[in-house]
Write a protein that holds these residues in place. Structure first.
Motif, PDB file in Angstrom:
ATOM      1  N   LYS A  10      -8.487  -0.839   5.365  1.00 31.93           N
ATOM      2  CA  LYS A  10      -7.576  -1.146   4.259  1.00 31.93           C
ATOM      3  C   LYS A  10      -6.410  -0.160   4.217  1.00 31.93           C
ATOM      4  O   LYS A  10      -5.278  -0.528   3.915  1.00 31.93           O
ATOM      5  CB  LYS A  10      -8.335  -1.110   2.935  1.00 31.93           C
ATOM      6  N   ARG A  11      -6.705   1.122   4.522  1.00 31.64           N
ATOM      7  CA  ARG A  11      -5.659   2.139   4.499  1.00 31.64           C
ATOM      8  C   ARG A  11      -4.618   1.871   5.588  1.00 31.64           C
ATOM      9  O   ARG A  11      -3.411   1.989   5.356  1.00 31.64           O
ATOM     10  CB  ARG A  11      -6.281   3.520   4.701  1.00 31.64           C
ATOM     11  N   LYS A  12      -5.078   1.482   6.762  1.00 34.01           N
ATOM     12  CA  LYS A  12      -4.151   1.159   7.851  1.00 34.01           C
ATOM     13  C   LYS A  12      -3.313  -0.062   7.501  1.00 34.01           C
ATOM     14  O   LYS A  12      -2.122  -0.117   7.829  1.00 34.01           O
ATOM     15  CB  LYS A  12      -4.920   0.932   9.152  1.00 34.01           C
ATOM     16  N   LYS A  13      -3.913  -1.027   6.805  1.00 34.21           N
ATOM     17  CA  LYS A  13      -3.176  -2.214   6.391  1.00 34.21           C
ATOM     18  C   LYS A  13      -2.090  -1.841   5.382  1.00 34.21           C
ATOM     19  O   LYS A  13      -0.967  -2.346   5.446  1.00 34.21           O
ATOM     20  CB  LYS A  13      -4.140  -3.230   5.784  1.00 34.21           C
ATOM     21  N   ALA A  14      -2.418  -0.937   4.455  1.00 32.67           N
ATOM     22  CA  ALA A  14      -1.430  -0.493   3.464  1.00 32.67           C
ATOM     23  C   ALA A  14      -0.270   0.222   4.152  1.00 32.67           C
ATOM     24  O   ALA A  14       0.895   0.019   3.805  1.00 32.67           O
ATOM     25  CB  ALA A  14      -2.081   0.425   2.430  1.00 32.67           C
ATOM     26  N   GLN A  15      -0.575   1.050   5.162  1.00 30.83           N
ATOM     27  CA  GLN A  15       0.478   1.753   5.900  1.00 30.83           C
ATOM     28  C   GLN A  15       1.359   0.763   6.646  1.00 30.83           C
ATOM     29  O   GLN A  15       2.576   0.920   6.709  1.00 30.83           O
ATOM     30  CB  GLN A  15      -0.139   2.759   6.877  1.00 30.83           C
ATOM     31  N   LYS A  16       0.752  -0.279   7.186  1.00 30.36           N
ATOM     32  CA  LYS A  16       1.508  -1.308   7.894  1.00 30.36           C
ATOM     33  C   LYS A  16       2.480  -2.007   6.949  1.00 30.36           C
ATOM     34  O   LYS A  16       3.632  -2.280   7.310  1.00 30.36           O
ATOM     35  CB  LYS A  16       0.518  -2.313   8.483  1.00 30.36           C
ATOM     36  N   GLU A  17       2.037  -2.277   5.720  1.00 30.59           N
ATOM     37  CA  GLU A  17       2.907  -2.902   4.715  1.00 30.59           C
ATOM     38  C   GLU A  17       4.074  -1.979   4.351  1.00 30.59           C
ATOM     39  O   GLU A  17       5.204  -2.425   4.195  1.00 30.59           O
ATOM     40  CB  GLU A  17       2.110  -3.252   3.460  1.00 30.59           C
ATOM     41  N   ILE A  18       3.791  -0.681   4.225  1.00 32.36           N
ATOM     42  CA  ILE A  18       4.847   0.290   3.914  1.00 32.36           C
ATOM     43  C   ILE A  18       5.898   0.275   5.019  1.00 32.36           C
ATOM     44  O   ILE A  18       7.104   0.257   4.749  1.00 32.36           O
ATOM     45  CB  ILE A  18       4.245   1.707   3.738  1.00 32.36           C
ATOM     46  N   ASN A  19       5.448   0.267   6.264  1.00 31.46           N
ATOM     47  CA  ASN A  19       6.379   0.243   7.398  1.00 31.46           C
ATOM     48  C   ASN A  19       7.207  -1.030   7.411  1.00 31.46           C
ATOM     49  O   ASN A  19       8.409  -1.009   7.697  1.00 31.46           O
ATOM     50  CB  ASN A  19       5.611   0.375   8.715  1.00 31.46           C
ATOM     51  N   LYS A  20       6.568  -2.153   7.073  1.00 32.62           N
ATOM     52  CA  LYS A  20       7.264  -3.441   7.071  1.00 32.62           C
ATOM     53  C   LYS A  20       8.375  -3.445   6.017  1.00 32.62           C
ATOM     54  O   LYS A  20       9.471  -3.942   6.257  1.00 32.62           O
ATOM     55  CB  LYS A  20       6.250  -4.559   6.789  1.00 32.62           C
TER      56      LYS A  20
END
Length: 101
Positions: A56-66
């Motif tokens: 979930k944390r990696k997914k949140a970071q991916k959203e931030i980058n997007k």
């Protein structure tokens, strides 16, 4: 989505990432305590939970980058519109609208 929605979502995602990071620290402590007590079933359970938290944390970071990429695209689009207009007030207004829209 408008730029305001993008910024608000980015802030929520950063908060979520921080929450998940603290959650993982708590899970590490619980798992260490279970290891010390010799409870292998609890250790296995906490390992599985930690794995999901990391996902979930990696997914949140991916959203931030997007979202960051989206804002950069908007800025470059606005810059191109402003440059094409030669800096006239109408061109700058169009550039502002291109950034917000």
């Amino acid at each position: 989505m408008s730029i305001f929605d993008d910024i608000a979502k980015g802030i929520r995602d950063v908060d979520k990432k921080g929450h998940l990071q603290r959650r993982k620290q708590r899970q590490n402590k619980k798992q260490a305590k279970a290891k010390k007590a010799g409870d292998l079933a609890a250790v296995k359970k906490f390992a599985a939970r930690k794995k999901m938290t990391t996902k979930k944390r990696k997914k949140a970071q991916k959203e931030i980058n997007k979202i960051g990429t989206t804002l950069i695209k908007r800025g470059s689009k606005a810059g191109i519109v402003a440059a094409a207009g030669g800096g006239s007030p109408a061109a700058l207004t169009a550039a502002g609208l291109a950034f917000v829209a």
